[in-house]
Design a protein around this motif. Sequence first.
Motif, mmCIF file in Angstrom:
data_model
loop_
_atom_site.group_PDB
_atom_site.id
_atom_site.type_symbol
_atom_site.label_atom_id
_atom_site.label_comp_id
_atom_site.label_asym_id
_atom_site.label_seq_id
_atom_site.Cartn_x
_atom_site.Cartn_y
_atom_site.Cartn_z
ATOM 1 N N ARG A 223 0.632 -1.079 0.017
ATOM 2 C CA ARG A 223 -0.044 0.082 -0.012
ATOM 3 C C ARG A 223 0.649 1.184 0.014
ATOM 4 N NH1 ARG A 223 -4.662 -0.622 4.436
ATOM 5 N NH2 ARG A 223 -5.511 0.981 3.077
ATOM 6 N N LYS A 224 2.194 1.174 -0.184
ATOM 7 C CA LYS A 224 3.085 2.395 0.066
ATOM 8 C C LYS A 224 3.330 2.738 -1.252
ATOM 9 C CE LYS A 224 6.847 1.521 2.265
ATOM 10 N NZ LYS A 224 8.056 0.604 2.931
ATOM 11 N N LYS A 225 3.472 4.208 -1.250
ATOM 12 C CA LYS A 225 3.747 4.866 -2.634
ATOM 13 C C LYS A 225 4.931 5.660 -2.074
ATOM 14 C CE LYS A 225 -0.937 5.425 -4.484
ATOM 15 N NZ LYS A 225 -0.670 4.784 -5.622
ATOM 16 N N ILE A 226 6.188 5.331 -2.931
ATOM 17 C CA ILE A 226 7.362 6.027 -2.674
ATOM 18 C C ILE A 226 8.015 6.381 -3.875
ATOM 19 C CG2 ILE A 226 9.574 5.868 -1.465
ATOM 20 C CD1 ILE A 226 8.615 3.737 0.584
ATOM 21 N N GLU A 227 8.739 7.435 -3.966
ATOM 22 C CA GLU A 227 9.270 8.109 -5.130
ATOM 23 C C GLU A 227 10.585 8.860 -4.700
ATOM 24 O OE1 GLU A 227 9.893 8.848 -9.243
ATOM 25 O OE2 GLU A 227 8.349 7.916 -8.428
ATOM 26 N N ALA A 228 11.628 8.157 -5.059
ATOM 27 C CA ALA A 228 13.113 8.574 -4.596
ATOM 28 C C ALA A 228 13.244 8.914 -3.026
ATOM 29 C CB ALA A 228 13.175 9.859 -5.390
ATOM 30 N N GLY A 229 12.603 7.911 -2.262
ATOM 31 C CA GLY A 229 12.584 8.306 -0.874
ATOM 32 C C GLY A 229 11.640 9.386 -0.315
ATOM 33 N N ILE A 230 10.831 9.751 -1.015
ATOM 34 C CA ILE A 230 9.980 10.823 -0.631
ATOM 35 C C ILE A 230 8.629 10.196 -0.918
ATOM 36 C CG2 ILE A 230 9.159 13.267 -0.825
ATOM 37 C CD1 ILE A 230 11.905 13.975 -1.791
ATOM 38 N N ARG A 231 7.737 10.525 0.114
ATOM 39 C CA ARG A 231 6.301 9.676 -0.160
ATOM 40 C C ARG A 231 5.565 10.865 -0.907
ATOM 41 N NH1 ARG A 231 5.975 5.269 2.305
ATOM 42 N NH2 ARG A 231 7.697 4.901 4.049
ATOM 43 N N GLU A 232 4.763 10.213 -1.742
ATOM 44 C CA GLU A 232 3.721 11.110 -2.261
ATOM 45 C C GLU A 232 2.324 10.642 -2.011
ATOM 46 O OE1 GLU A 232 3.899 9.537 -6.258
ATOM 47 O OE2 GLU A 232 5.694 10.685 -6.745
ATOM 48 N N PRO A 233 1.510 11.631 -1.722
ATOM 49 C CA PRO A 233 0.164 11.651 -1.026
ATOM 50 C C PRO A 233 -0.809 10.287 -1.652
ATOM 51 C CG PRO A 233 0.720 14.058 -1.421
ATOM 52 C CD PRO A 233 1.797 13.228 -2.373
ATOM 53 N N GLY A 234 -0.438 10.116 -2.816
ATOM 54 C CA GLY A 234 -1.327 9.163 -3.476
ATOM 55 C C GLY A 234 -2.656 9.762 -3.710
ATOM 56 N N ASP A 235 -3.446 9.058 -4.222
ATOM 57 C CA ASP A 235 -4.820 9.216 -4.829
ATOM 58 C C ASP A 235 -6.024 8.694 -3.533
ATOM 59 O OD1 ASP A 235 -7.208 9.408 -5.551
ATOM 60 O OD2 ASP A 235 -7.300 8.024 -7.248
ATOM 61 N N PRO A 236 -6.435 9.858 -2.848
ATOM 62 C CA PRO A 236 -7.332 9.321 -1.646
ATOM 63 C C PRO A 236 -8.427 8.387 -2.081
ATOM 64 C CG PRO A 236 -6.767 11.649 -1.481
ATOM 65 C CD PRO A 236 -6.292 11.198 -2.936
ATOM 66 N N ALA A 237 -8.913 8.506 -3.309
ATOM 67 C CA ALA A 237 -9.769 7.496 -3.804
ATOM 68 C C ALA A 237 -9.459 5.882 -3.817
ATOM 69 C CB ALA A 237 -10.355 8.134 -5.122
ATOM 70 N N SER A 238 -8.027 5.758 -3.707
ATOM 71 C CA SER A 238 -7.531 4.603 -4.163
ATOM 72 C C SER A 238 -7.757 3.703 -3.027
ATOM 73 C CB SER A 238 -6.197 4.692 -4.353
ATOM 74 O OG SER A 238 -5.788 3.259 -4.462
ATOM 75 N N PRO A 239 -8.167 2.469 -3.097
ATOM 76 C CA PRO A 239 -8.347 1.457 -1.992
ATOM 77 C C PRO A 239 -6.963 1.367 -1.350
ATOM 78 C CG PRO A 239 -8.767 0.370 -4.048
ATOM 79 C CD PRO A 239 -8.603 1.798 -4.372
ATOM 80 N N ASP A 240 -6.005 1.620 -2.144
ATOM 81 C CA ASP A 240 -4.556 1.282 -1.353
ATOM 82 C C ASP A 240 -4.191 2.435 -0.513
ATOM 83 O OD1 ASP A 240 -4.203 -1.419 -2.392
ATOM 84 O OD2 ASP A 240 -3.234 -0.778 -4.074
ATOM 85 N N PHE A 241 -4.825 3.449 -0.588
ATOM 86 C CA PHE A 241 -4.369 4.481 0.218
ATOM 87 C C PHE A 241 -4.679 4.419 1.811
ATOM 88 C CE2 PHE A 241 -5.158 8.979 1.844
ATOM 89 C CZ PHE A 241 -3.711 9.442 1.310
ATOM 90 N N VAL A 242 -3.666 4.321 2.669
ATOM 91 C CA VAL A 242 -4.098 4.298 3.859
ATOM 92 C C VAL A 242 -4.526 5.538 4.580
ATOM 93 C CG1 VAL A 242 -2.879 3.966 6.322
ATOM 94 C CG2 VAL A 242 -2.235 2.509 4.269
ATOM 95 N N ARG A 243 -5.720 5.744 4.960
ATOM 96 C CA ARG A 243 -6.348 6.969 5.554
ATOM 97 C C ARG A 243 -6.043 7.616 6.913
ATOM 98 N NH1 ARG A 243 -8.707 4.591 1.488
ATOM 99 N NH2 ARG A 243 -9.890 5.557 0.126
ATOM 100 N N SER A 244 -4.610 7.468 7.202
ATOM 101 C CA SER A 244 -4.090 7.916 8.149
ATOM 102 C C SER A 244 -2.727 8.257 7.942
ATOM 103 C CB SER A 244 -4.306 6.972 9.348
ATOM 104 O OG SER A 244 -3.577 7.694 10.679
ATOM 105 N N ASN A 245 -2.084 9.298 8.425
ATOM 106 C CA ASN A 245 -0.852 9.466 8.298
ATOM 107 C C ASN A 245 -0.012 8.876 9.341
ATOM 108 O OD1 ASN A 245 1.839 11.187 8.926
ATOM 109 N ND2 ASN A 245 1.576 11.566 6.831
ATOM 110 N N TYR A 246 -0.574 9.508 10.746
ATOM 111 C CA TYR A 246 -0.005 8.941 11.944
ATOM 112 C C TYR A 246 0.253 7.580 12.181
ATOM 113 C CZ TYR A 246 1.706 9.325 16.778
ATOM 114 O OH TYR A 246 2.137 9.184 18.026
ATOM 115 N N PHE A 247 -0.869 6.854 11.755
ATOM 116 C CA PHE A 247 -0.968 5.208 11.832
ATOM 117 C C PHE A 247 -0.748 4.645 10.663
ATOM 118 C CE2 PHE A 247 -4.186 6.931 15.249
ATOM 119 C CZ PHE A 247 -3.268 6.711 16.454
#
Length: 409
Positions: A223-247
């Motif tokens: 479920r991770k989205k990583i580009e060059a070591g920097i996380r991209e927000p991703g698509d909030p509508a995607s089922p793979d998007f974890v809906r918490s940053n802290y957790f």
Amino acid sequence: MVTIPGPIDPPPRLLMGPGPISAYPSVLRAMSAPLVGQYDPFMTAAMAETQELYRGVWATSNAATLLVDGTSRAGIEAAMVSLIRPGDRVLVPVFGRFGHLLAEIAERAMAEVHTIETDWGQVFPPSVIEEAIVRVKPALLGLVQGDTSTTMNQPLDEIGAICSRHGVLFYSDATASLGGNDFEADAWGLDAATAGLQKCLGGPSGSSPITLSERAVAVIESRKKIEAGIREPGDPASPDFVRSNYFDLGMILDYWGPRRLNHHTEATSMLYAARECARIILLEGRDAVIERHRVAGAAMLAGVEALGLVVFGDVAHKMSNVVAVEIPEGVPGDIARAALLDDFGIEIGTSFGPLHGRVWRIGTMGYNARKDAVLTTLAALETVLARFGVAVPAGGGVDAATGVYAEAP
């Protein structure tokens, strides 16, 4: 004008409820140790030591064994929001308040939640859970091990094999049970388990140990989205998007992993506390600590029964570290609890839901799973019960508990 209070000065208490409990003195000392930076070599070494210590506590070889900063509920939420994709079916067997909590958190993670329920004071036979798994076909089973609202300890030893047969992730909330009751993460086939310090582990609330199997980590990593070591927000509508940053455990695993990617600033004093809780358990011996809880719980059980109190629930499946007793007829439960606190400095618990006002819950866990704490509580309880007109045998509770200790190996 602001009135400035004096330094914090809490009264002395013997916390004999269902948690929080009185912390081990060395845990409190550890929390007063100096702070260091989050990437100081001492800090990263302490994090690695804590991971290894909790592998011993959980009885696991899982590399992904770490802490989630926050109370035990933080660990629960991190596990569930990171493992559950929106629309996933989740099965939660409910036998107390905290099963309802798992179901609520799964709903907030946008799961399709299915529950089965049994009477409070009972547990589920493995066959009932397997039947529900076959019927529901969940992606994840969320199961509390020890529920302090009912004091019941759900057997887990057969559940992992059932989940494996049906391709189901197996998560357990062991907040109330870890350290005082047997827990075998690897042998029982757990994919994820979380706990808190404030029960049998003997620390303060505020840090949640968690362990994750390779299978669970694979789900999280997918479920991770990583580009060059920097996380991209991703698509909030995607089922793979974890809906918490802290957790988001994918990010937390990277923070605890060798790359130490920044996610949050680790709660240093709580790390020290969690490390010391685990160190104490392994220094005494994991099995020895579980046995100490068993004996203390058996002594308290014998003591309350000798005082004539009726024990709630299926005693055969009671946790070692807490007992629930029916409040005697005519005794004002909260007033009697207040008398214990005011006159003896001892705290015991009430309960929730259908048991609110019906039972007291008395804990014997962590630092307080010891003979003097058990006997002091029983002596004080006898005095308070007599004050409210309950006919109790003089010294009966203490004598019964002492007998259990005398017979202990």
